[in-house]
Design an enzyme around this catalytic site. Structure first.
Site, PDB file in Angstrom:
ATOM      1  N   HIS A 117      75.728  40.886  57.841  1.00  0.00           N
ATOM      2  CA  HIS A 117      75.258  40.380  56.545  1.00  0.00           C
ATOM      3  C   HIS A 117      74.285  39.220  56.745  1.00  0.00           C
ATOM      4  O   HIS A 117      73.234  39.147  56.090  1.00  0.00           O
ATOM      5  CB  HIS A 117      76.469  39.947  55.709  1.00  0.00           C
ATOM      6  CG  HIS A 117      76.104  39.314  54.401  1.00  0.00           C
ATOM      7  ND1 HIS A 117      75.291  39.924  53.489  1.00  0.00           N
ATOM      8  CD2 HIS A 117      76.443  38.119  53.855  1.00  0.00           C
ATOM      9  CE1 HIS A 117      75.146  39.147  52.424  1.00  0.00           C
ATOM     10  NE2 HIS A 117      75.821  38.048  52.638  1.00  0.00           N
ATOM     11  N   HIS A 176      80.475  50.152  42.725  1.00  0.00           N
ATOM     12  CA  HIS A 176      80.520  49.457  41.428  1.00  0.00           C
ATOM     13  C   HIS A 176      79.535  48.280  41.421  1.00  0.00           C
ATOM     14  O   HIS A 176      78.852  48.041  40.424  1.00  0.00           O
ATOM     15  CB  HIS A 176      81.950  48.973  41.169  1.00  0.00           C
ATOM     16  CG  HIS A 176      82.210  48.553  39.754  1.00  0.00           C
ATOM     17  ND1 HIS A 176      81.904  49.338  38.667  1.00  0.00           N
ATOM     18  CD2 HIS A 176      82.748  47.417  39.246  1.00  0.00           C
ATOM     19  CE1 HIS A 176      82.253  48.722  37.552  1.00  0.00           C
ATOM     20  NE2 HIS A 176      82.755  47.550  37.877  1.00  0.00           N
ATOM     21  N   HIS A 191      76.860  32.913  44.824  1.00  0.00           N
ATOM     22  CA  HIS A 191      76.165  33.586  45.932  1.00  0.00           C
ATOM     23  C   HIS A 191      75.868  35.043  45.572  1.00  0.00           C
ATOM     24  O   HIS A 191      74.778  35.558  45.850  1.00  0.00           O
ATOM     25  CB  HIS A 191      77.031  33.505  47.186  1.00  0.00           C
ATOM     26  CG  HIS A 191      76.327  33.912  48.445  1.00  0.00           C
ATOM     27  ND1 HIS A 191      75.041  33.537  48.750  1.00  0.00           N
ATOM     28  CD2 HIS A 191      76.740  34.690  49.491  1.00  0.00           C
ATOM     29  CE1 HIS A 191      74.684  34.035  49.915  1.00  0.00           C
ATOM     30  NE2 HIS A 191      75.701  34.757  50.379  1.00  0.00           N
ATOM     31  N   HIS A 201      87.023  40.614  31.557  1.00  0.00           N
ATOM     32  CA  HIS A 201      86.024  41.506  32.138  1.00  0.00           C
ATOM     33  C   HIS A 201      85.999  42.848  31.411  1.00  0.00           C
ATOM     34  O   HIS A 201      84.923  43.409  31.144  1.00  0.00           O
ATOM     35  CB  HIS A 201      86.331  41.709  33.623  1.00  0.00           C
ATOM     36  CG  HIS A 201      85.320  42.541  34.351  1.00  0.00           C
ATOM     37  ND1 HIS A 201      83.965  42.319  34.270  1.00  0.00           N
ATOM     38  CD2 HIS A 201      85.471  43.630  35.165  1.00  0.00           C
ATOM     39  CE1 HIS A 201      83.321  43.214  35.004  1.00  0.00           C
ATOM     40  NE2 HIS A 201      84.207  44.023  35.547  1.00  0.00           N
ATOM     41  N   GLU A 244      80.515  40.079  58.836  1.00  0.00           N
ATOM     42  CA  GLU A 244      79.883  38.837  58.362  1.00  0.00           C
ATOM     43  C   GLU A 244      78.540  38.603  59.044  1.00  0.00           C
ATOM     44  O   GLU A 244      77.558  38.228  58.397  1.00  0.00           O
ATOM     45  CB  GLU A 244      80.837  37.662  58.625  1.00  0.00           C
ATOM     46  CG  GLU A 244      80.270  36.300  58.271  1.00  0.00           C
ATOM     47  CD  GLU A 244      79.954  36.129  56.800  1.00  0.00           C
ATOM     48  OE1 GLU A 244      79.177  35.218  56.472  1.00  0.00           O
ATOM     49  OE2 GLU A 244      80.471  36.916  55.979  1.00  0.00           O
TER      50      GLU A 244
END
Length: 323
Positions: free
Chosen positions: A71, A300, A133, A242, A68
């Protein structure tokens, strides 16, 4: 200097998206339960895993905390470089003319992204906030790429693009963008494995029991959404939406490639889009049949971003008339 800083910003934007995807997919979104620090410090506290730090109910998991924080460090660096771009544009430093609108909006948007990063933690990984986000990371990268394209030299040979083909191109861009949103919604609701390892079937059925009414459930703020709260019929519905979206998007992109096949100046763009589309579909299938290996899941996300940027580049080339 503007172009150099812009290129650095784009590299940082990719790093931020990759780290964000890795953080989310490794369930480290709450590795630091506060913001902008980690357990009240600027870095992960140097204490034993499982230690409950005063003032925090969540025990420390250092590995998740570092994911975290890395990032956040990358996102902060990106914000600074975008701010530098704005000041360079303000001084008139770009090699080619660049209005202040795009650097100014990018500066505002990256600050908004910081706020969404904070809300992701403080609102306990609410799927709507986390999805927004993720979208924000894609939009930030797209804004930077558009600025870089504006700094590129115009093509030596210009070939007129028919209006009906431009319309199809915009439809593809909109559909692909919506599909990326659906992918984010699938991930943030932990619905990627809701159909088991079955593809193209879901739970070994072409149309299993699904709860579409709850598939787009926003949910109250303040609840803890880590690992998801929806029942499997709702998650299966998200997964199927999806998949259907992926099929529609694939067909539209193939139609685009077919319609644009005679534009010689777009040939390299179309080949890249075809390669990325094939890769993305393959990765999506592998995510299901291999039970979401983290490397494939992160890839992906990356390929989705590259595919979006490739279509955006095609839009820029089709709509930008050389002066």
């Amino acid at each position: 200097m503007f172009r150099t800083i812009l290129q650095i910003s784009i590299i940082l934007a990719f790093i931020v998206v990759i780290l964000g995807a890795y953080t989310r997919l490794s369930d480290a979104g709450l590795g630091c339960p506060d913001w902008p620090g980690c357990y009240g410090q600027l870095s992960v506290p140097d204490v034993k895993d499982g230690t409950t730090i005063q003032g925090f109910s969540r025990p420390l998991e250092a590995a998740k905390g570092w994911k975290e924080m890395l990032h956040r460090y990358a996102a902060s660096s990106l914000g600074l470089t975008i701010l530098v771009l704005f000041f360079l544009a303000l001084k008139g430093n770009p090699q080619r003319y660049q209005s202040l609108k795009l650097p100014g909006f990018s500066t505002f948007f990256v600050m908004l992204q910081g706020a969404f990063g904070m809300w992701t933690v403080t609102l306990l990984v609410h799927p709507g906030i986390v999805t927004l986000h993720l979208i924000g990371g894609f939009v930030t990268t797209a804004l930077l790429i558009w600025m870089l394209l504006n700094q590129s030299k115009p093509p030596a040979i210009y070939q007129h693009t028919f209006k009906k083909h431009k319309l199809i191109l915009l439809i593809v861009l909109g559909t692909l963008s919506l599909q990326i949103v659906l992918g984010g919604w699938t991930s943030t609701n932990y619905a990627a494995l809701s159909c088991g390892k079955y593809f193209p079937k879901c739970l070994n059925d072409w149309w299993p029991n699904m709860d579409f009414s709850s598939a787009l459930y926003w949910g109250p703020l303040g609840a803890n959404y880590e690992y998801g709260i929806l029942e499997n019929p709702a998650r299966s519905a998200i997964q199927m939406i999806h998949r259907i979206g992926a099929l529609i998007t694939t067909l539209l992109i193939l139609l685009l490639i077919y319609l644009f096949r005679n534009y010689t100046r777009f040939r390299s763009n179309l080949i890249l889009i075809a390669i990325l589309l094939t890769t993305q579909v393959t990765l999506g299938i592998l995510n299901v049949v291999l039970s979401l290996p983290i490397i494939i899941a992160v890839l992906h996300t990356i390929v989705a971003l590259l595919l979006l940027l490739s279509v955006i580049k095609l839009v820029h080339r089709a709509f930008k008339v050389p002066t």
